[in-house]
Design an enzyme around this catalytic site. Structure first.
Site, PDB file in Angstrom:
ATOM      1  N   ASP A  34     -22.927 -54.877  16.917  1.00 21.41           N
ATOM      2  CA  ASP A  34     -23.359 -54.264  18.170  1.00 21.41           C
ATOM      3  C   ASP A  34     -23.628 -55.347  19.205  1.00 21.41           C
ATOM      4  OD1 ASP A  34     -23.255 -52.022  16.706  1.00 21.41           O
ATOM      5  OD2 ASP A  34     -25.352 -51.425  17.020  1.00 21.41           O
ATOM      6  N   TYR A  35     -24.209 -56.434  18.727  1.00 20.86           N
ATOM      7  CA  TYR A  35     -24.561 -57.508  19.655  1.00 20.86           C
ATOM      8  C   TYR A  35     -23.306 -58.094  20.295  1.00 20.86           C
ATOM      9  CZ  TYR A  35     -26.481 -61.842  21.497  1.00 20.86           C
ATOM     10  OH  TYR A  35     -26.844 -62.858  22.330  1.00 20.86           O
ATOM     11  N   ASP A  38     -22.057 -55.680  22.836  1.00 21.82           N
ATOM     12  CA  ASP A  38     -22.859 -55.658  24.064  1.00 21.82           C
ATOM     13  C   ASP A  38     -22.603 -56.896  24.915  1.00 21.82           C
ATOM     14  OD1 ASP A  38     -23.950 -53.204  23.486  1.00 21.82           O
ATOM     15  OD2 ASP A  38     -25.699 -54.040  22.471  1.00 21.82           O
ATOM     16  N   SER A  83     -25.663 -42.482  27.941  1.00 21.26           N
ATOM     17  CA  SER A  83     -26.174 -43.516  27.050  1.00 21.26           C
ATOM     18  C   SER A  83     -27.332 -44.209  27.777  1.00 21.26           C
ATOM     19  CB  SER A  83     -25.061 -44.463  26.639  1.00 21.26           C
ATOM     20  OG  SER A  83     -24.908 -45.460  27.587  1.00 21.26           O
ATOM     21  N   LEU A  84     -27.815 -45.286  27.207  1.00 23.21           N
ATOM     22  CA  LEU A  84     -28.954 -45.979  27.817  1.00 23.21           C
ATOM     23  C   LEU A  84     -28.558 -47.387  28.224  1.00 23.21           C
ATOM     24  CD1 LEU A  84     -31.805 -45.135  25.268  1.00 23.21           C
ATOM     25  CD2 LEU A  84     -31.509 -44.185  27.547  1.00 23.21           C
ATOM     26  N   GLU A 113     -40.378 -45.501  21.615  1.00 23.64           N
ATOM     27  CA  GLU A 113     -39.915 -44.860  20.384  1.00 23.64           C
ATOM     28  C   GLU A 113     -38.988 -45.810  19.667  1.00 23.64           C
ATOM     29  OE1 GLU A 113     -37.828 -41.246  21.441  1.00 23.64           O
ATOM     30  OE2 GLU A 113     -39.375 -40.872  22.935  1.00 23.64           O
ATOM     31  N   LYS A 115     -35.471 -46.860  18.125  1.00 25.39           N
ATOM     32  CA  LYS A 115     -34.073 -46.525  18.396  1.00 25.39           C
ATOM     33  C   LYS A 115     -33.384 -46.380  17.050  1.00 25.39           C
ATOM     34  CE  LYS A 115     -30.129 -48.075  21.199  1.00 25.39           C
ATOM     35  NZ  LYS A 115     -29.268 -47.157  20.578  1.00 25.39           N
ATOM     36  N   ASP A 117     -30.731 -45.813  14.266  1.00 23.76           N
ATOM     37  CA  ASP A 117     -29.327 -46.200  14.248  1.00 23.76           C
ATOM     38  C   ASP A 117     -28.500 -45.145  13.524  1.00 23.76           C
ATOM     39  OD1 ASP A 117     -27.157 -47.684  14.819  1.00 23.76           O
ATOM     40  OD2 ASP A 117     -27.556 -49.282  13.373  1.00 23.76           O
ATOM     41  N   ARG A 136     -22.057 -36.278  20.751  1.00 29.82           N
ATOM     42  CA  ARG A 136     -22.058 -36.763  22.127  1.00 29.82           C
ATOM     43  C   ARG A 136     -20.667 -36.696  22.762  1.00 29.82           C
ATOM     44  NH1 ARG A 136     -24.350 -42.473  24.305  1.00 29.82           N
ATOM     45  NH2 ARG A 136     -22.552 -43.363  23.271  1.00 29.82           N
ATOM     46  N   GLU A 172     -31.100 -37.820  16.743  1.00 32.13           N
ATOM     47  CA  GLU A 172     -30.213 -38.741  16.047  1.00 32.13           C
ATOM     48  C   GLU A 172     -30.053 -38.302  14.602  1.00 32.13           C
ATOM     49  OE1 GLU A 172     -29.273 -40.966  18.213  1.00 32.13           O
ATOM     50  OE2 GLU A 172     -28.396 -42.649  17.111  1.00 32.13           O
ATOM     51  N   TYR A 235     -35.614 -36.323  19.656  1.00 35.67           N
ATOM     52  CA  TYR A 235     -36.385 -37.146  20.593  1.00 35.67           C
ATOM     53  C   TYR A 235     -36.279 -36.775  22.071  1.00 35.67           C
ATOM     54  CZ  TYR A 235     -31.838 -39.544  20.286  1.00 35.67           C
ATOM     55  OH  TYR A 235     -30.521 -39.839  20.246  1.00 35.67           O
ATOM     56  N   LYS A 322     -32.884 -53.936  22.346  1.00 38.74           N
ATOM     57  CA  LYS A 322     -32.219 -54.028  21.042  1.00 38.74           C
ATOM     58  C   LYS A 322     -32.598 -55.316  20.325  1.00 38.74           C
ATOM     59  CE  LYS A 322     -27.854 -51.968  21.753  1.00 38.74           C
ATOM     60  NZ  LYS A 322     -26.712 -51.606  20.971  1.00 38.74           N
ATOM     61  N   CYS A 416      -0.083 -69.946  -2.076  1.00 39.57           N
ATOM     62  CA  CYS A 416      -1.351 -69.853  -2.783  1.00 39.57           C
ATOM     63  C   CYS A 416      -1.943 -71.256  -3.000  1.00 39.57           C
ATOM     64  CB  CYS A 416      -1.140 -69.168  -4.137  1.00 39.57           C
ATOM     65  SG  CYS A 416      -2.636 -69.142  -5.140  1.00 39.57           S
ATOM     66  N   CYS A 419      -1.929 -71.984  -6.979  1.00 45.07           N
ATOM     67  CA  CYS A 419      -0.730 -72.074  -7.821  1.00 45.07           C
ATOM     68  C   CYS A 419       0.550 -72.247  -6.999  1.00 45.07           C
ATOM     69  CB  CYS A 419      -0.616 -70.857  -8.727  1.00 45.07           C
ATOM     70  SG  CYS A 419      -0.175 -69.350  -7.845  1.00 45.07           S
ATOM     71  N   CYS A 434      -1.622 -63.387  -3.601  1.00 43.36           N
ATOM     72  CA  CYS A 434      -0.793 -64.242  -4.435  1.00 43.36           C
ATOM     73  C   CYS A 434      -0.229 -63.332  -5.529  1.00 43.36           C
ATOM     74  CB  CYS A 434      -1.623 -65.356  -5.062  1.00 43.36           C
ATOM     75  SG  CYS A 434      -0.723 -66.161  -6.399  1.00 43.36           S
ATOM     76  N   CYS A 440      -1.622 -67.426 -12.171  1.00 45.41           N
ATOM     77  CA  CYS A 440      -2.504 -68.026 -11.161  1.00 45.41           C
ATOM     78  C   CYS A 440      -3.936 -68.081 -11.735  1.00 45.41           C
ATOM     79  CB  CYS A 440      -2.456 -67.181  -9.899  1.00 45.41           C
ATOM     80  SG  CYS A 440      -3.478 -67.804  -8.580  1.00 45.41           S
TER      81      CYS A 440
HETATM   82  S1  IVH Z   1     -33.050 -41.206  24.377  1.00 47.99           S
HETATM   83  C1  IVH Z   1     -31.350 -39.919  28.278  1.00 47.99           C
HETATM   84  N1  IVH Z   1     -34.315 -41.955  22.179  1.00 47.99           N
HETATM   85  O1  IVH Z   1     -29.365 -44.468  21.472  1.00 47.99           O
HETATM   86  C2  IVH Z   1     -31.910 -40.072  26.921  1.00 47.99           C
HETATM   87  N2  IVH Z   1     -31.972 -42.306  22.285  1.00 47.99           N
HETATM   88  O2  IVH Z   1     -27.953 -46.123  23.491  1.00 47.99           O
HETATM   89  C3  IVH Z   1     -30.994 -40.768  26.026  1.00 47.99           C
HETATM   90  N3  IVH Z   1     -31.030 -43.290  20.257  1.00 47.99           N
HETATM   91  O3  IVH Z   1     -27.139 -42.061  22.685  1.00 47.99           O
HETATM   92  C4  IVH Z   1     -31.351 -40.895  24.646  1.00 47.99           C
HETATM   93  N4  IVH Z   1     -32.900 -43.442  19.135  1.00 47.99           N
HETATM   94  O4  IVH Z   1     -27.856 -41.903  20.252  1.00 47.99           O
HETATM   95  C5  IVH Z   1     -33.134 -41.874  22.821  1.00 47.99           C
HETATM   96  N5  IVH Z   1     -35.573 -42.545  20.316  1.00 47.99           N
HETATM   97  C6  IVH Z   1     -34.402 -42.462  20.937  1.00 47.99           C
HETATM   98  C7  IVH Z   1     -33.195 -42.905  20.332  1.00 47.99           C
HETATM   99  C8  IVH Z   1     -32.002 -42.809  21.061  1.00 47.99           C
HETATM  100  C9  IVH Z   1     -31.592 -43.646  19.106  1.00 47.99           C
HETATM  101  C10 IVH Z   1     -29.575 -43.445  20.558  1.00 47.99           C
HETATM  102  C11 IVH Z   1     -28.924 -42.230  21.114  1.00 47.99           C
HETATM  103  C12 IVH Z   1     -28.374 -42.649  22.429  1.00 47.99           C
HETATM  104  C13 IVH Z   1     -28.265 -44.125  22.285  1.00 47.99           C
HETATM  105  C14 IVH Z   1     -28.342 -44.828  23.596  1.00 47.99           C
END
Ligand code: IVH
Length: 691
Positions: A34-35, A38, A83-84, A113, A115, A117, A136, A172, A235, A322, A416, A419, A434, A440
């Site tokens: 993910d990193y 991003d 998304s966020l 809260e 996040k 996964d 989504r 989630e 959430y 993150k 190889c 061998c 191989c 081998c």
């Molecule tokens: S709030 C507008 N709360 O993270 C509100 N999202 O990168 C949007 N996610 O698509 C979502 N934990 O799949 C919210 N406590 C949490 C979350 C959360 C995981 C995910 C979610 C969202 C993604 C955004």
């Protein structure tokens, strides 16, 4: 950078990111962290900011990665699923807070809260009943997975309390770590049973709980989904009727209606309190039963959320912080190549030692030729290594700014390293092999290790490291040689282990007790039943299940070794490919010689059962379907039919001769057989026929 250069970069980044989105959301099988994703996204964002006219209209910076598949009906979201914005740094978090304060005019309260996964889900309830569950998708519309959602126990189908008449709730779907490990273990076992090479198994397993969860929610059969024990946290409530003044209060309400809301949320009076929460969970997350990849920070007051509003892609009132996977930059010294037990080649980056998450890293996996190509790796490059969920660190990318003027592109080997046999790469596969499986060295060691393993000959006292050492000392060249080892040879034997991931070499020696344990273990393995000996031989594609079938069908190794490819392929559920591998194995003089030796040492090379083992041609030319339960297993019954010349087929048709009907036979089969006037017989009728 000029305009033309920028265009090349923007196009390439946009394309790459779209591909990664596809792998992540649709295939549930991402190839970068993910990193790393991003960071690429941020690179694209800043290029697009400098050259807005070059940005793709559907740029990954503007659109959320879609998870839509062709297998479900799509439903439009009433409220778009955005998304966020995300960040990995405290500075950017403070900037987020500054922006909000500037826009509102005073400081605000946040809710922190976890996040989770997993994958986002939107649930619609009407009059307290679950109406719909939608993924989504592309943010505007998603896959309707209602039936699968109903297979998640923690998602209520009927609410209690004072819920609004009609509303949507987002959350989630995720998988607990324990479930993930358990299901992956089961999957591994199934693949081994199917005879899949051990080297190929990792790529067939899910990499992490998130991928397993998203793969599961997209299954076609809700019964299968139920077996995946998915879970969900909710959430965010969307309702046209006002539910509460604050987000925190809406979470409490949702919980009172029967939703599972995580306890791990806090109302924070300012950004410093938010930072405390983030730090607390960076440590505590290890102890959660599920994975989180960060913290979501939301403005608590709904009125303020409304005032702040949205950009095209994200709300201005929320951000995700993150957690970074541990990562470091170091120099590539050279690329070496390991030959696996099945001949699979793995390229390894040998690195200038660097400290990463508390350990010194000297090597990292490069997986395969495609990965080296993707990284565009050159000699002596500075590379980023990262320690993610996996134990072995991974090369994530190259620092191009530090590339040597005289650096040369890394060329994949053609032969190889053990061998010198030319490598092959099968169509559609990423890995080079191989093909010299009979000479081998690492492949020979692999066969020995398989032979002594628990599920095969289960040689107590003897482990993979020791057997590899015995091979290297020339004491054991093939598994028959094990039965000639003596206590005197083993007692006091010293050897070095293979280098570990950090390049350290450890010494071992076999003491008196160890030596007698090994000898006793080898002796005891002579009682291991034929079907496991057959599995232990390491015939390609002959896993435990196939070995069992072959053992039952042929009764002993002499019948099996002379069986033609056609005869093998005719056995129910064996098929051409397995038949070919088995025939190839028994056509090899070395293998036949080894088998004769094993026989002489007293291994079990025939089935030790009394009933129905005789072979005959009494059922020659007749076809059978087996349905229901019997006094013996269905597989055993099928083997009896086949040993007597009958042929097992999969389904009932006009031309079928007999249906062997047991208890609890399916009503559909019964009806079909009756309709087609098929002769039905019992287990004892069958036994009569072959008497
Ligand atoms: S709030 C507008 N709360 O993270 C509100 N999202 O990168 C949007 N996610 O698509 C979502 N934990 O799949 C919210 N406590 C949490 C979350 C959360 C995981 C995910 C979610 C969202 C993604 C955004």
């Amino acid at each position: 950078m000029n305009q033309a250069e920028a265009k090349v970069q923007i196009d390439s980044l946009s394309k790459t990111l779209q591909e990664h989105n596809y792998r992540y959301y649709v295939l549930s099988n991402p190839s970068i962290s993910d990193y790393a994703f991003d960071m690429l996204l941020k690179q694209l964002e800043s290029l697009e900011a400098a050259y807005p006219e070059l940005a793709w209209p559907n740029s990954p910076t503007k659109e959320v990665g879609g998870d839509i598949t062709k297998n479900f009906v799509q439903t439009a979201h009433k409220y778009p699923m955005l998304s966020l914005g995300n960040t990995y740094s405290k500075e950017e978090l403070l900037e987020f807070d500054e922006r909000i304060k500037k826009s509102i005019g005073h400081s605000v309260e946040y809710v922190c809260e976890l996040k989770f996964d997993g994958l986002a889900i939107s649930l619609t309830y009407e009059n307290g009943k679950l109406l719909r569950g939608v993924t989504r998708g592309d943010g505007t519309k998603g896959d309707d997975v209602t039936n699968n959602v109903k297979a998640i126990r923690s998602i209520p189908q009927q609410l209690t309390g004072d819920y609004p008449e009609s509303f949507e709730i987002r959350g989630e779907v995720f998988m607990h770590r324990k479930t993930f490990n358990r299901l992956n273990d089961t999957l591994k076992k199934e693949l081994l049973d199917q005879g899949v090479d051990e080297d190929k198994i990792p790529e067939r397993l899910y990499k992490n709980p998130r991928n397993f969860a998203s793969g599961s929610l997209k299954l076609q059969d809700p019964k299968e989904v139920a077996k995946r024990s998915l879970d969900a946290f909710l959430y965010f409530v969307y309702s046209d009727d006002k539910v509460s003044e604050t987000h925190a209060a809406s979470l409490e309400k949702a919980a009172s209606w029967g939703f599972q809301v995580s306890d791990h949320f806090e109302v924070c009076k300012d950004i410093e309190a938010v930072w405390q929460f983030i730090q607390k969970y960076e440590q505590a997350r290890e102890h959660l039963s599920y994975e989180i990849d960060g913290v979501v920070i939301k403005v608590n007051q709904y009125a303020l959320q409304e005032e702040l509003g949205f950009t095209a892609k994200i709300p201005r009132w929320a951000i995700a912080y993150k957690y970074k996977a541990a990562s470091a930059r170091t120099r590539l010294l050279k690329v070496t190549y390991q030959v696996g037990r099945t001949g699979a080649i793995t390229p390894v980056a040998n690195l200038e030692p660097v400290l990463l998450a508390g350990t010194t890293v000297k090597r990292a996996s490069l997986y395969n030729a495609d990965e080296i190509e993707r990284l565009d790796l050159y000699t002596h490059d500075y590379v980023y290594v990262e320690k993610g969920g996996e134990i072995i660190p991974k090369v994530m990318g190259v620092d191009l700014s530090k590339r040597d003027l005289f650096a040369q592109k890394i060329e994949y080997i053609t032969h190889c390293p053990e061998c010198q046999t030319p490598l092959i790469r099968k169509e559609g596969e990423a890995v080079h092999y191989c093909p010299n499986d009979s000479h081998c060295p690492p492949q020979l060691i692999g066969r020995l290790e398989h032979f002594i393993s628990r599920r095969a000959m289960n040689v107590d006292g003897l482990g993979g490291e020791t057997v590899a050492a015995l091979f290297k000392k020339g004491m054991v060249k093939n598994y028959a040689d094990l039965y000639q080892l003596t206590y005197e040879q083993l007692n006091g034997l010293e050897f070095e282990l293979e280098e570990d991931a950090d390049g350290k070499v450890k010494k071992r020696s076999i003491k008196e007790k160890g030596a007698s344990n090994i000898i006793a273990g080898i002796e005891a393995s002579k009682e291991v039943p034929f079907e496991r000996v057959l599995f232990a031989l390491g015939i390609r594609m002959v896993g435990e299940t196939v070995a069992k079938k072959l053992a039952r069908h042929f009764g002993n190794i002499d019948n099996l070794k002379v069986a033609s490819k056609e005869a093998l392929a005719n056995i129910y559920e064996i098929g051409e490919k397995i038949a070919e591998q088995a025939a190839l194995f028994f056509a090899d003089a070395d293998n036949l010689n080894t088998i004769e030796r094993l026989k002489a040492y007293g291994l079990q090379l025939e089935v030790k059962e009394e009933a129905g083992l005789e072979r005959s041609s009494k059922l020659e030319g007749k076809t059978f379907v087996v349905s229901g339960t019997f006094s013996i297993s269905r597989d055993e019954l099928k083997a009896i039919v086949e040993r007597n010349g009958g042929k097992i087929v999969g389904s009932i048709s006009k031309s079928l001769n007999y249906l062997i009907a047991g208890d609890k036979m399916g009503p559909e089969k019964l009806k079909k057989a009756t309709d087609l006037n098929i002769k039905m017989i019992s287990e004892s009728d069958l036994m009569e026929m072959i008497k």
